[in-house]
Motif scaffolding. Structure first.
Motif, PDB file in Angstrom:
ATOM      1  N   PRO A  16       0.815  -1.228   0.000  1.00 28.82           N
ATOM      2  CA  PRO A  16       0.000   0.000   0.000  1.00 28.82           C
ATOM      3  C   PRO A  16       0.845   1.273   0.000  1.00 28.82           C
ATOM      4  CG  PRO A  16      -0.958  -1.610   1.484  1.00 28.82           C
ATOM      5  CD  PRO A  16       0.375  -2.166   1.054  1.00 28.82           C
ATOM      6  N   MET A  17       1.943   1.271   0.754  1.00 33.76           N
ATOM      7  CA  MET A  17       2.815   2.451   0.773  1.00 33.76           C
ATOM      8  C   MET A  17       3.528   2.632  -0.557  1.00 33.76           C
ATOM      9  SD  MET A  17       4.524   2.395   4.585  1.00 33.76           S
ATOM     10  CE  MET A  17       5.660   3.682   4.093  1.00 33.76           C
ATOM     11  N   ARG A  18       3.938   1.519  -1.191  1.00 30.99           N
ATOM     12  CA  ARG A  18       4.601   1.614  -2.489  1.00 30.99           C
ATOM     13  C   ARG A  18       3.668   2.192  -3.536  1.00 30.99           C
ATOM     14  NH1 ARG A  18       7.119  -4.017  -4.042  1.00 30.99           N
ATOM     15  NH2 ARG A  18       8.102  -2.756  -5.665  1.00 30.99           N
ATOM     16  N   VAL A  19       2.417   1.727  -3.542  1.00 32.87           N
ATOM     17  CA  VAL A  19       1.445   2.235  -4.515  1.00 32.87           C
ATOM     18  C   VAL A  19       1.167   3.717  -4.261  1.00 32.87           C
ATOM     19  CG1 VAL A  19      -0.939   2.057  -5.328  1.00 32.87           C
ATOM     20  CG2 VAL A  19       0.395  -0.018  -4.914  1.00 32.87           C
ATOM     21  N   MET A  20       1.065   4.099  -2.986  1.00 39.94           N
ATOM     22  CA  MET A  20       0.899   5.520  -2.655  1.00 39.94           C
ATOM     23  C   MET A  20       2.023   6.352  -3.248  1.00 39.94           C
ATOM     24  SD  MET A  20      -0.220   5.479   1.366  1.00 39.94           S
ATOM     25  CE  MET A  20       0.089   7.236   1.517  1.00 39.94           C
ATOM     26  N   ARG A  21       3.251   5.845  -3.119  1.00 45.16           N
ATOM     27  CA  ARG A  21       4.417   6.574  -3.627  1.00 45.16           C
ATOM     28  C   ARG A  21       4.363   6.701  -5.140  1.00 45.16           C
ATOM     29  NH1 ARG A  21       9.506   3.438  -2.463  1.00 45.16           N
ATOM     30  NH2 ARG A  21       9.052   2.491  -4.480  1.00 45.16           N
ATOM     31  N   TYR A  22       4.018   5.600  -5.836  1.00 42.30           N
ATOM     32  CA  TYR A  22       3.922   5.638  -7.299  1.00 42.30           C
ATOM     33  C   TYR A  22       2.862   6.659  -7.737  1.00 42.30           C
ATOM     34  CZ  TYR A  22       6.364   1.122  -7.041  1.00 42.30           C
ATOM     35  OH  TYR A  22       7.246   0.106  -6.778  1.00 42.30           O
ATOM     36  N   ASP A  23       1.692   6.568  -7.112  1.00 44.26           N
ATOM     37  CA  ASP A  23       0.589   7.447  -7.506  1.00 44.26           C
ATOM     38  C   ASP A  23       0.930   8.907  -7.225  1.00 44.26           C
ATOM     39  OD1 ASP A  23      -0.699   5.157  -8.213  1.00 44.26           O
ATOM     40  OD2 ASP A  23      -2.220   5.219  -6.638  1.00 44.26           O
ATOM     41  N   TYR A  24       1.480   9.154  -6.033  1.00 42.83           N
ATOM     42  CA  TYR A  24       1.846  10.536  -5.695  1.00 42.83           C
ATOM     43  C   TYR A  24       2.879  11.068  -6.679  1.00 42.83           C
ATOM     44  CZ  TYR A  24       4.318  14.415  -3.644  1.00 42.83           C
ATOM     45  OH  TYR A  24       4.923  15.626  -3.470  1.00 42.83           O
ATOM     46  N   GLY A  25       3.886  10.243  -7.000  1.00 41.75           N
ATOM     47  CA  GLY A  25       4.930  10.677  -7.919  1.00 41.75           C
ATOM     48  C   GLY A  25       4.362  11.076  -9.271  1.00 41.75           C
ATOM     49  N   THR A  26       3.365  10.336  -9.747  1.00 43.90           N
ATOM     50  CA  THR A  26       2.753  10.638 -11.043  1.00 43.90           C
ATOM     51  C   THR A  26       1.936  11.923 -10.975  1.00 43.90           C
ATOM     52  OG1 THR A  26       2.604   8.262 -11.453  1.00 43.90           O
ATOM     53  CG2 THR A  26       1.364   9.686 -12.916  1.00 43.90           C
ATOM     54  N   TYR A  27       1.204  12.102  -9.883  1.00 43.06           N
ATOM     55  CA  TYR A  27       0.452  13.349  -9.718  1.00 43.06           C
ATOM     56  C   TYR A  27       1.400  14.543  -9.571  1.00 43.06           C
ATOM     57  CZ  TYR A  27      -3.955  10.814  -9.146  1.00 43.06           C
ATOM     58  OH  TYR A  27      -5.063  10.025  -9.355  1.00 43.06           O
ATOM     59  N   LYS A  28       2.508  14.333  -8.862  1.00 42.00           N
ATOM     60  CA  LYS A  28       3.480  15.428  -8.662  1.00 42.00           C
ATOM     61  C   LYS A  28       4.081  15.850  -9.992  1.00 42.00           C
ATOM     62  CE  LYS A  28       6.149  17.980  -5.902  1.00 42.00           C
ATOM     63  NZ  LYS A  28       7.153  18.537  -6.813  1.00 42.00           N
ATOM     64  N   LYS A  29       4.364  14.887 -10.871  1.00 39.23           N
ATOM     65  CA  LYS A  29       4.901  15.224 -12.191  1.00 39.23           C
ATOM     66  C   LYS A  29       3.913  16.072 -12.976  1.00 39.23           C
ATOM     67  CE  LYS A  29       8.054  11.325 -12.905  1.00 39.23           C
ATOM     68  NZ  LYS A  29       8.336  10.102 -13.707  1.00 39.23           N
ATOM     69  N   GLN A  30       2.627  15.696 -12.881  1.00 35.10           N
ATOM     70  CA  GLN A  30       1.598  16.474 -13.581  1.00 35.10           C
ATOM     71  C   GLN A  30       1.507  17.886 -13.010  1.00 35.10           C
ATOM     72  OE1 GLN A  30      -2.229  14.500 -14.704  1.00 35.10           O
ATOM     73  NE2 GLN A  30      -1.470  12.813 -13.426  1.00 35.10           N
ATOM     74  N   TYR A  31       1.573  17.980 -11.685  1.00 33.54           N
ATOM     75  CA  TYR A  31       1.496  19.287 -11.035  1.00 33.54           C
ATOM     76  C   TYR A  31       2.681  20.159 -11.434  1.00 33.54           C
ATOM     77  CZ  TYR A  31       2.006  22.835  -7.430  1.00 33.54           C
ATOM     78  OH  TYR A  31       2.179  24.027  -6.777  1.00 33.54           O
ATOM     79  N   ASP A  32       3.891  19.579 -11.399  1.00 29.04           N
ATOM     80  CA  ASP A  32       5.086  20.350 -11.741  1.00 29.04           C
ATOM     81  C   ASP A  32       5.035  20.823 -13.180  1.00 29.04           C
ATOM     82  OD1 ASP A  32       6.066  19.962  -9.209  1.00 29.04           O
ATOM     83  OD2 ASP A  32       7.402  18.301  -9.752  1.00 29.04           O
ATOM     84  N   SER A  33       4.600  19.932 -14.087  1.00 29.95           N
ATOM     85  CA  SER A  33       4.508  20.302 -15.497  1.00 29.95           C
ATOM     86  C   SER A  33       3.486  21.410 -15.698  1.00 29.95           C
ATOM     87  CB  SER A  33       4.123  19.072 -16.324  1.00 29.95           C
ATOM     88  OG  SER A  33       3.963  19.410 -17.685  1.00 29.95           O
ATOM     89  N   ASN A  34       2.364  21.295 -15.001  1.00 30.39           N
ATOM     90  CA  ASN A  34       1.300  22.289 -15.121  1.00 30.39           C
ATOM     91  C   ASN A  34       1.728  23.645 -14.564  1.00 30.39           C
ATOM     92  OD1 ASN A  34      -1.729  22.875 -15.564  1.00 30.39           O
ATOM     93  ND2 ASN A  34      -1.449  23.437 -13.411  1.00 30.39           N
ATOM     94  N   SER A  35       2.438  23.638 -13.430  1.00 30.76           N
ATOM     95  CA  SER A  35       2.808  24.897 -12.761  1.00 30.76           C
ATOM     96  C   SER A  35       3.836  25.699 -13.552  1.00 30.76           C
ATOM     97  CB  SER A  35       3.346  24.613 -11.354  1.00 30.76           C
ATOM     98  OG  SER A  35       4.546  23.859 -11.415  1.00 30.76           O
ATOM     99  N   LYS A  36       4.577  25.012 -14.467  1.00 35.70           N
ATOM    100  CA  LYS A  36       5.570  25.720 -15.264  1.00 35.70           C
ATOM    101  C   LYS A  36       4.931  26.748 -16.193  1.00 35.70           C
ATOM    102  CE  LYS A  36       9.033  22.035 -15.293  1.00 35.70           C
ATOM    103  NZ  LYS A  36       9.733  21.001 -16.108  1.00 35.70           N
ATOM    104  N   LYS A  37       3.620  26.587 -16.448  1.00 37.18           N
ATOM    105  CA  LYS A  37       2.916  27.529 -17.333  1.00 37.18           C
ATOM    106  C   LYS A  37       2.764  28.886 -16.675  1.00 37.18           C
ATOM    107  CE  LYS A  37      -0.811  25.097 -17.657  1.00 37.18           C
ATOM    108  NZ  LYS A  37      -2.162  24.609 -18.070  1.00 37.18           N
ATOM    109  N   TYR A  38       2.843  28.897 -15.346  1.00 37.29           N
ATOM    110  CA  TYR A  38       2.540  30.127 -14.607  1.00 37.29           C
ATOM    111  C   TYR A  38       3.804  30.764 -14.060  1.00 37.29           C
ATOM    112  CZ  TYR A  38      -1.975  27.783 -14.862  1.00 37.29           C
ATOM    113  OH  TYR A  38      -3.105  27.136 -15.304  1.00 37.29           O
ATOM    114  N   LYS A  39       4.544  31.412 -14.941  1.00 35.66           N
ATOM    115  CA  LYS A  39       5.779  32.072 -14.532  1.00 35.66           C
ATOM    116  C   LYS A  39       5.505  33.432 -13.907  1.00 35.66           C
ATOM    117  CE  LYS A  39       8.502  29.656 -18.012  1.00 35.66           C
ATOM    118  NZ  LYS A  39       9.392  29.765 -19.207  1.00 35.66           N
ATOM    119  N   THR A  40       4.349  33.977 -14.210  1.00 38.01           N
ATOM    120  CA  THR A  40       3.930  35.238 -13.585  1.00 38.01           C
ATOM    121  C   THR A  40       2.508  35.050 -13.072  1.00 38.01           C
ATOM    122  OG1 THR A  40       2.918  36.211 -15.579  1.00 38.01           O
ATOM    123  CG2 THR A  40       5.311  36.466 -15.308  1.00 38.01           C
TER     124      THR A  40
END
Length: 238
Positions: A16-40
C-alpha cells in the motif's frame, strides 16, 4: 487516465505504501509540469498563484493495478489501514489508501482480450498448488493446444513463472506451452549440473573466476548465465 502496473512474484508487505508513492509521484509530475505555465501571476488571483495552479486546472487520474503471480495466497495488507496499529476511536480520522490487487492464481476478472483470458487461465492452472505438477503441466499444454495460445502469452507465462530460458533461441521456432515446458526442463537440468560443478569447484578451492570459466566451457553458457548460477548457489548456501 494513466494506468500503472506493478508486478509481484512475492508478497510485499509494504505494497500500500509503495502504490501511494507511485501514484503521488505521477500526480506530482503532472502538477510540476502544469505549474511551469505560470511564470507570472498574470490572469491568476493570489491564491492561485501561491498554489501554482488555477482553480479550474485538473489532472489526469492515476490507477495502479498490482498483479500478483506468486503461488501462495496473498496475506499482505491491501489498504494503508491494514499496515497501521490504529486505536479504534481514531480510525475514522486516519486517511486510508487501498490498492487494486489481482491474484493471478484466483480472481474474478471479466476479461475481453483473448490473450489476457489465456494468460490468466494458464497462470491459474500452473500456480494451482492443489494439483500435482505433472498434472498441471499436462493441463496447461492441453489448454495451449485447444486454444491456440499466442506466443506472446507463452513468453509472458515464462517470465511470470521465473523461467530463465534462452528467449532468443526460444523465439526462433514455434512457441507453444509444450516447447515452454521442454525449455524449462532443459534449463533445470543445466541448473542442476551448474550447481554441482560450483559445489565441487569450491570444495577443491578453485577461484570464482576459474569456476565461471569451467561453467561456460562445460555447459556452453554465457558468462552472465554462469554468474547467475554462482550467485544462486551463494544464496542457497547462506
Amino acid at each position: 487516465m494513466l494506468l500503472g502496473n506493478e508486478f509481484q512474484q512475492h508478497i510485499h508487505y509494504a505494497t500500500p505504501m509503495r502504490v501511494m508513492r507511485y501514484d503521488y509521484g505521477t500526480y506530482k509530475k503532472q502538477y510540476d509540469s502544469n505549474s511551469k505555465k505560470y511564470k507570472t501571476s498574470d490572469g491568476m488571483n493570489e491564491d492561485e498563484y501561491l498554489s501554482g495552479m488555477k482553480k479550474t486546472d485538473r489532472f489526469i487520474p492515476v490507477i495502479t493495478v498490482v498483479i500478483y503471480y506468486g503461488d501462495k495466497v496473498w496475506d499482505g495488507a491491501t489498504t494503508l489501514h491494514g499496515m497501521l496499529d490504529i486505536p479504534e476511536k481514531i480510525v475514522r480520522h486516519v486517511n486510508d489508501y487501498k490498492i487494486l490487487l489481482v491474484e493471478a492464481r484466483r480472481n474474478d476478472l471479466v476479461l475481453h482480450n483473448m490473450n489476457n483470458v489465456d494468460l490468466f487461465n494458464l497462470l491459474e492452472i500452473i500456480l494451482d498448488k492443489r494439483m500435482p505438477k505433472n498434472e498441471a503441466k499436462k493441463k496447461a499444454i492441453q489448454y495451449g493446444e485447444e486454444h491456440q495460445v499466442d506466443k506472446s502469452v507463452v513468453m509472458t507465462v515464462a517470465g511470470a513463472t521465473n523461467s530463465k530460458i534462452d528467449y532468443n533461441a526460444f523465439e526462433k521456432g514455434e512457441v507453444t506451452m509444450c516447447t515452454l515446458f521442454d525449455e524449462i526442463a532443459k534449463e533445470n537440468e543445466i541448473k542442476g549440473k551448474a550447481l554441482g560443478m560450483i559445489e565441487t569447484g569450491l570444495d577443491f578451492e578453485l577461484s570464482e573466476n576459474d569456476i565461471l570459466v569451467r561453467l561456460q566451457r562445460k555447459l556452453d553458457i554465457t558468462l552472465q548465465q554462469a554468474q547467475e548460477y554462482l550467485n544462486l548457489f551463494k544464496k542457497q548456501t547462506v
